[in-house]
Design an enzyme around this catalytic site. Sequence first.
Site, short mmCIF file in Angstrom:
data_model
loop_
_atom_site.label_atom_id
_atom_site.label_comp_id
_atom_site.label_asym_id
_atom_site.label_seq_id
_atom_site.Cartn_x
_atom_site.Cartn_y
_atom_site.Cartn_z
N GLY A 69 37.98 -34.12 -18.68
CA GLY A 69 38.93 -33.47 -17.80
C GLY A 69 38.87 -31.96 -17.85
CE1 TYR A 114 52.71 -33.27 -27.72
CE2 TYR A 114 50.58 -32.64 -28.61
CZ TYR A 114 51.72 -32.33 -27.90
OH TYR A 114 51.88 -31.08 -27.36
CE1 TYR A 163 45.95 -33.80 -31.25
CE2 TYR A 163 46.98 -32.33 -29.65
CZ TYR A 163 46.47 -33.57 -29.99
OH TYR A 163 46.47 -34.59 -29.07
CG ASN A 194 42.95 -33.60 -28.23
OD1 ASN A 194 41.78 -33.71 -28.60
ND2 ASN A 194 43.61 -34.59 -27.67
CE1 TYR A 195 47.50 -29.18 -27.15
CE2 TYR A 195 49.05 -28.31 -28.75
CZ TYR A 195 48.80 -29.02 -27.60
OH TYR A 195 49.83 -29.57 -26.90
#
Length: 490
Positions: free
Chosen positions: A107, A187, A429, A431-432
């Site tokens: 994405g 999350y 995290y 994804n960050y």
Amino acid sequence: MGFLHSSSLFPFLLVFIVSFSWPITSSADIYGDFLHCLSSSSISNLVYTQMNSSYSSILESTIHNSRFITPTSPKPWVIVTPLHVSHVQATIRCSKKHGLQLRTRSGGHDFEGVSYISESESPFVIIDLANLRSVQVDVENEVAWVQSGAIMGELYYEIAQKSGTLAFPGALCHGVAFGRYISGGGYGLLFRKYGLAADNVIDAEFIDANGRILKQKINGGRSVLGYSNCNNVFNKQNAGTKRHSNSPPLAIYFIQIPRRNVPFDHDINNEHHHPRRPELNGGHHFQHHVLGRANELVSLMQNIFPELGLTSKDCNEMSFVESILALGLLPNQNLEILLDRNYRGIWSQLFEPEARGATLNFVAYSGKMDEIPESAVPFPHRKGNLYKISYNIRWREEDNVNSERYIPWMRRLHSYMKSFVSKSPREAYVNYRDLDIGKNNEDGYTTYAQMSTWGRTYFKNNFDRLVKIMTKIDPETFFRHQQSISPYFG
């Protein structure tokens, strides 16, 4: 001007010319051979070179950070948009055969853009998974199969079409792609009660660096760790089952929820704290999602958190998917908006004058997250963590030339918070993603100690297990990026 006659100069010039022209010829040969390799796999119509008129639009279609859309941003030689698993396999094999780096994009929400740019000078190829987006919902068995390129909105939409009491604990942002979201843990609204999105995956399939199809049960017995974050090992379409030949890669199970839910946004203003200095006034914004009825929520909050001042006027009962719309800044929209990959309503609001500045976002943990062991999936941030904090600063597009004013400020803020957050390591995290933590050497060789810098930050003790997995399935480090995990050979 006269000519310099020297018999000793000519050999030097000859060597210089040959040395200078060889890399150009070599690159051209590699490029041509790579395209020929793809054409022999019958996917030429899915390949976009820099000469193709659609190249730029496809490249920029899911780049969500304008820092990476500049004339100097590294561009891929080729973008491949596969429609079937065989197209993915062919691209992997051809890239490896001709020594090209590979980037996979679901994405395009990676904070540092590692799914579509490269910091090295080596040519690279992007596999864009946007067309691998099938979602198959099985209401009777309360499961679904989802392809990596599907966005969360497409999953929510399919669930809503078939059930009002089934849900999946996924992302609030409907435009996030499923594959990368899952691989980082993921999350969402329901994770304190049901865990991460990754905790609700029960089956998965991958393609490794040699183009082989790997199949693995995941959370049936919680015995497998490495289905996510193995760099860019692909989630792939499932084969050899009763599903059709282009079926999706990840099996997930649903949760049963009440038909009516209560999302709420509520503000507490601090205006009375600084009546003489209004510039110091601030406030607190609370966003929550409750499985249950509004009257139960209001009664509970008045007992345990009366300072919030929550009343029945602040609470509207609605379905789970309507809650996604409401809390995702898409209120009063039709469900079809969840299918819109190019929706930019929230982005335009973020760049309005009122939205300029910095924010710290605190995401509360505990609940179910405390019950699931750190070793269940690569995501390790479980019991003992109170909040996840994200640091953000925004500026107008026309102010990009001054970006170096803002980013150092954010880094200083992040450094200031060091004494208030987790230590040894200071957790983050994945994804960050944050390349400030550390990154691989450009020559492709990175020591275990170097990798541990970011590996343990993202995965804690799970890092060693991921290294073992990569050593087994990708010993040549074919899948790599700036913070990928490399094999370890002692």
